[in-house]
Design a protein around this motif. Structure first.
Motif, PDB file in Angstrom:
ATOM      1  N   GLY A   1     -36.053 -46.744 -11.376  1.00  0.00           N
ATOM      2  CA  GLY A   1     -34.945 -46.948 -12.182  1.00  0.00           C
ATOM      3  C   GLY A   1     -34.530 -45.715 -12.890  1.00  0.00           C
ATOM      4  N   PHE A   2     -33.400 -45.267 -13.604  1.00  0.00           N
ATOM      5  CA  PHE A   2     -33.094 -44.189 -14.406  1.00  0.00           C
ATOM      6  C   PHE A   2     -32.279 -44.743 -15.648  1.00  0.00           C
ATOM      7  CE2 PHE A   2     -29.676 -44.503 -11.267  1.00  0.00           C
ATOM      8  CZ  PHE A   2     -28.582 -43.786 -11.972  1.00  0.00           C
ATOM      9  N   ALA A   3     -32.163 -43.942 -16.555  1.00  0.00           N
ATOM     10  CA  ALA A   3     -31.040 -43.958 -17.596  1.00  0.00           C
ATOM     11  C   ALA A   3     -30.684 -42.517 -18.072  1.00  0.00           C
ATOM     12  CB  ALA A   3     -31.962 -44.634 -18.837  1.00  0.00           C
ATOM     13  N   SER A   4     -29.435 -42.454 -18.427  1.00  0.00           N
ATOM     14  CA  SER A   4     -28.920 -41.181 -19.012  1.00  0.00           C
ATOM     15  C   SER A   4     -28.293 -41.363 -20.473  1.00  0.00           C
ATOM     16  CB  SER A   4     -28.097 -40.562 -17.916  1.00  0.00           C
ATOM     17  OG  SER A   4     -26.890 -41.305 -17.953  1.00  0.00           O
ATOM     18  N   LEU A   5     -28.314 -40.635 -21.426  1.00  0.00           N
ATOM     19  CA  LEU A   5     -27.850 -40.482 -22.511  1.00  0.00           C
ATOM     20  C   LEU A   5     -27.099 -39.197 -22.945  1.00  0.00           C
ATOM     21  CD1 LEU A   5     -28.110 -42.185 -25.413  1.00  0.00           C
ATOM     22  CD2 LEU A   5     -29.942 -40.635 -25.858  1.00  0.00           C
ATOM     23  N   THR A   6     -25.899 -39.546 -23.436  1.00  0.00           N
ATOM     24  CA  THR A   6     -25.011 -38.149 -23.851  1.00  0.00           C
ATOM     25  C   THR A   6     -25.663 -37.925 -25.059  1.00  0.00           C
ATOM     26  OG1 THR A   6     -23.165 -39.545 -24.888  1.00  0.00           O
ATOM     27  CG2 THR A   6     -23.058 -39.205 -22.754  1.00  0.00           C
ATOM     28  N   ASP A   7     -25.159 -36.630 -25.617  1.00  0.00           N
ATOM     29  CA  ASP A   7     -25.789 -36.016 -26.827  1.00  0.00           C
ATOM     30  C   ASP A   7     -25.245 -36.820 -28.252  1.00  0.00           C
ATOM     31  OD1 ASP A   7     -27.095 -33.753 -25.624  1.00  0.00           O
ATOM     32  OD2 ASP A   7     -25.324 -32.631 -25.859  1.00  0.00           O
ATOM     33  N   LYS A   8     -24.004 -37.640 -27.755  1.00  0.00           N
ATOM     34  CA  LYS A   8     -23.433 -38.351 -28.855  1.00  0.00           C
ATOM     35  C   LYS A   8     -23.995 -39.680 -29.166  1.00  0.00           C
ATOM     36  CE  LYS A   8     -19.359 -35.518 -28.694  1.00  0.00           C
ATOM     37  NZ  LYS A   8     -18.863 -35.424 -30.050  1.00  0.00           N
ATOM     38  N   GLY A   9     -24.992 -40.115 -28.279  1.00  0.00           N
ATOM     39  CA  GLY A   9     -25.556 -41.466 -28.384  1.00  0.00           C
ATOM     40  C   GLY A   9     -24.966 -42.506 -27.381  1.00  0.00           C
ATOM     41  N   HIS A  10     -24.369 -42.045 -26.332  1.00  0.00           N
ATOM     42  CA  HIS A  10     -23.679 -43.051 -25.313  1.00  0.00           C
ATOM     43  C   HIS A  10     -24.664 -43.428 -24.220  1.00  0.00           C
ATOM     44  CE1 HIS A  10     -20.737 -45.413 -23.454  1.00  0.00           C
ATOM     45  NE2 HIS A  10     -20.914 -44.637 -22.286  1.00  0.00           N
ATOM     46  N   LEU A  11     -25.326 -44.344 -23.967  1.00  0.00           N
ATOM     47  CA  LEU A  11     -26.041 -44.647 -22.862  1.00  0.00           C
ATOM     48  C   LEU A  11     -24.978 -44.737 -21.545  1.00  0.00           C
ATOM     49  CD1 LEU A  11     -28.794 -45.398 -21.850  1.00  0.00           C
ATOM     50  CD2 LEU A  11     -28.114 -47.792 -22.187  1.00  0.00           C
ATOM     51  N   ASP A  12     -25.080 -43.688 -20.922  1.00  0.00           N
ATOM     52  CA  ASP A  12     -24.016 -43.538 -19.744  1.00  0.00           C
ATOM     53  C   ASP A  12     -24.421 -44.432 -18.656  1.00  0.00           C
ATOM     54  OD1 ASP A  12     -21.835 -42.631 -18.369  1.00  0.00           O
ATOM     55  OD2 ASP A  12     -22.577 -41.082 -17.616  1.00  0.00           O
ATOM     56  N   MET A  13     -25.798 -44.512 -18.347  1.00  0.00           N
ATOM     57  CA  MET A  13     -26.321 -45.175 -17.086  1.00  0.00           C
ATOM     58  C   MET A  13     -27.560 -45.716 -17.321  1.00  0.00           C
ATOM     59  SD  MET A  13     -25.066 -42.942 -13.834  1.00  0.00           S
ATOM     60  CE  MET A  13     -24.449 -41.614 -13.755  1.00  0.00           C
ATOM     61  N   LEU A  14     -27.864 -46.769 -16.883  1.00  0.00           N
ATOM     62  CA  LEU A  14     -29.134 -47.424 -16.908  1.00  0.00           C
ATOM     63  C   LEU A  14     -29.029 -48.392 -15.671  1.00  0.00           C
ATOM     64  CD1 LEU A  14     -31.821 -48.403 -18.115  1.00  0.00           C
ATOM     65  CD2 LEU A  14     -30.547 -50.145 -19.568  1.00  0.00           C
ATOM     66  N   PHE A  15     -29.669 -47.996 -14.439  1.00  0.00           N
ATOM     67  CA  PHE A  15     -29.870 -48.559 -13.224  1.00  0.00           C
ATOM     68  C   PHE A  15     -31.273 -48.812 -12.693  1.00  0.00           C
ATOM     69  CE2 PHE A  15     -25.645 -47.175 -13.765  1.00  0.00           C
ATOM     70  CZ  PHE A  15     -24.786 -48.221 -13.162  1.00  0.00           C
ATOM     71  N   VAL A  16     -31.435 -50.122 -12.215  1.00  0.00           N
ATOM     72  CA  VAL A  16     -32.916 -50.083 -11.563  1.00  0.00           C
ATOM     73  C   VAL A  16     -32.802 -50.759 -10.330  1.00  0.00           C
ATOM     74  CG1 VAL A  16     -34.828 -51.891 -12.188  1.00  0.00           C
ATOM     75  CG2 VAL A  16     -33.800 -50.832 -14.274  1.00  0.00           C
ATOM     76  N   ARG A  17     -33.714 -50.181  -9.568  1.00  0.00           N
ATOM     77  CA  ARG A  17     -33.735 -50.701  -7.934  1.00  0.00           C
ATOM     78  C   ARG A  17     -33.780 -52.277  -7.953  1.00  0.00           C
ATOM     79  NH1 ARG A  17     -38.140 -47.465  -4.295  1.00  0.00           N
ATOM     80  NH2 ARG A  17     -38.261 -49.657  -3.852  1.00  0.00           N
ATOM     81  N   PRO A  18     -33.209 -52.879  -7.040  1.00  0.00           N
ATOM     82  CA  PRO A  18     -32.995 -54.170  -7.126  1.00  0.00           C
ATOM     83  C   PRO A  18     -34.612 -54.983  -7.052  1.00  0.00           C
ATOM     84  CG  PRO A  18     -31.536 -53.585  -5.568  1.00  0.00           C
ATOM     85  CD  PRO A  18     -32.127 -52.350  -6.145  1.00  0.00           C
TER      86      PRO A  18
END
Length: 160
Positions: free
Chosen positions: A72-89
């Motif tokens: 899985g992976f997650a991404s966070l912007t500099d302003k604290g927005h969790l843009d993506m959070l996805f996990v393999r099925p």
């Protein structure tokens, strides 16, 4: 199979294909219970690899590893927005998303960010609610001729 602290690492450019695959599989295989095939196609099909890579490189992005496999992976912007959070099925309900969310929250706190936000799909809504996020507003996002429902959510971080 829970993912421990040693099972996380920072995103590198060589992760572009695995993250794109995780995203597309999560959308098409997991979110399919809440969205129509046309909505899924509009959401995740035909994503440009170069645009995808640039987006993840602009953010703080982490990869959760299960042995040598990106789970899985997650991404966070500099302003604290969790843009993506996805996990393999095949790694759903194994602690992958929780581990990645904890990493994002910790990073946000280190940056002095008081609230973390996200735009949760219908599918992800229960996960975020269970972890202290509140719905700010329901949204209807238009993408490639389809309307996708999601929820703008936020969570106050501890210590603020």
């Amino acid at each position: 199979m829970p993912i421990g602290a040693s099972g996380r690492r920072d995103y590198t450019p060589r992760d572009v294909d695995s993250t794109l695959t995780i995203f597309q599989r999560a959308v098409f295989e997991v979110a399919s219970r809440d969205y129509t095939p046309a909505q899924l196609e509009a959401w995740a099909d035909g994503m440009d690899r170069t645009t995808w890579a640039a987006m993840l490189e602009r953010q703080s992005t982490w990869i959760a590893m299960a042995n040598d496999t990106p789970a899985g992976f997650a991404s966070l912007t500099d302003k604290g927005h969790l843009d993506m959070l996805f996990v393999r099925p095949d790694y759903q309900r194994c602690g992958v998303a929780s581990t990645l969310l904890a990493m994002a929250e910790q990073t946000a706190q280190q940056r002095g960010i008081k609230r973390i936000t996200t735009e949760a799909s219908v599918t992800a809504l229960p996960f975020f609610k269970a972890r202290g996020f509140d719905v700010v507003t329901a949204q209807a996002m238009k993408r490639r001729g389809q309307v996708l429902r999601n929820f703008w959510m936020e969570k106050a971080l501890e210590g603020y």
